[in-house]
Motif scaffolding. Structure first.
Motif: not given
Length: 345
Positions: A253, A264, A335, A337
């Motif tokens: 992440r 994030t 979020d 990745g």
């Protein structure tokens, strides 16, 4: 034993006598990349046999960078070394206290070591030293905001507001290793009236120049500027990244550091070009593209960035277009990745 020590001492003496230079190539900034040294006017790589954090620490010190972070493989950084480029040093053995790599024990007679064993180094980035002390921002809350000062003939002087706009600020922010340019305005400063000279009286930048010194500028004309016209520039703070929750430092992440807090990034409009910039900035090779983007465990706390758009040419994520820090319409299920080809060493 003794014979080997004498040979090593001779090699060390010869190596130190020519004062080779060191550089890091292919990384996101001058404090990370594949290690290269200069020997007799030729640049070559260093074999990673025995290469470790003590050796990286010396490279970091020699380059004016911060703390040694890791000793990655040099193959993580592209473009890779040319096939005809020599490997100039092997079996480097530093105690970590030397000032230069030339002071460390090492073998110049390299054998059985190809570019697949090139050494790398990752140091803490000190953005201000990306360009030697030729320009700075002072009297602000940090090195990314303040009154513009340039070094001329060994002395620091201010810059007149004439011609300063967001294009010029963009160049300066990039030069200092900061994020996007936010403000370029006039700043009256009576307190330095008789203490600091005014050197740069006008400037004209396209925004594409590498440094402020590459922009068109003119010398000061008598009485054409005063410290009422000093230039104030504000940039976003430099952006630090990390990947969390993957099987290495090069997958997971995506989190960014802003205002001393990790947060994030929302995946709205996120794609391959954005992956490319992140992998480049982290020194993690190229992004691994899959039909369905891999999801990692959602984060918590702040969501710092949304609607990020990169061209792929940026050296760091903060140079990409994005919404104002902290403004988004996302939750942590979105979020971002990222999975890169490089691995943690």
């Amino acid at each position: 034993g003794a014979e080997q020590f004498n040979i090593m001492g001779l090699i060390l003496c010869l190596f130190a006598g020519t004062s080779p230079r060191v550089r890091l190539v292919g990384g996101p900034h001058h404090c990370e990349g594949r290690v290269e040294v200069e020997w007799d006017g030729q640049w070559g790589t260093v074999c990673d046999d025995g290469w470790g954090l003590e050796d990286v620490a010396v490279v970091c010190r020699e380059l004016g960078c911060g703390t040694a972070k890791k000793s990655p493989s040099g193959t993580m950084y592209e473009p890779l070394a040319e096939k005809n480029q020599p490997v100039l040093s092997q079996n480097v053995n530093c105690n970590g206290m030397e000032d230069t790599l030339a002071e460390c024990e090492q073998d110049k007679d390299v054998f059985n070591c190809g570019h697949e064993e090139d050494a790398g180094a990752s140091c803490e980035k000190i953005p201000f030293f990306l360009v030697p002390k030729s320009v700075r921002l002072v009297d602000g809350p940090g090195h990314c905001a303040g009154r513009v000062e340039v070094q001329h003939e060994g002395q620091w002087s201010t810059a007149c507001k004439r011609g300063w706009n967001l294009q010029a600020a963009k160049v300066l922010c990039r030069q200092l290793g900061c994020g996007r340019a936010l403000i370029a305005r006039r700043q009256c400063n009576k307190t330095i009236q008789d203490q600091v000279s005014i050197w740069m009286s006008k400037i004209k930048c396209s925004g594409q120049e590498a440094t402020i010194q590459d922009c068109d500028s003119g010398p000061l004309k008598r009485n054409s500027c005063s410290h009422y016209d000093d230039t104030w520039v504000e940039c976003e703070d430099a952006c630090e990244l990390k990947l969390v929750g993957g099987d290495s430092m090069c997958s997971g992440r995506l989190e960014v550091l802003h205002k001393d807090k990790w947060g994030t990034v929302c995946d709205d409009n996120w794609g391959d070009l954005e992956d490319q910039v992140v992998c480049k900035q982290l020194g993690c090779g190229k992004p691994l593209v899959s039909p369905s983007r891999k999801r990692y465990a959602p984060g918590a706390g702040r969501i710092w960035l949304d609607d990020v758009r990169c061209s792929g040419k940026e050296q760091s994520l903060d140079q990409c277009k994005h919404r104002v820090w902290g403004y988004h319409d996302c939750d942590h299920k979105e979020d971002v990745g990222v999975t890169c080809s490089g691995k943690s060493y």
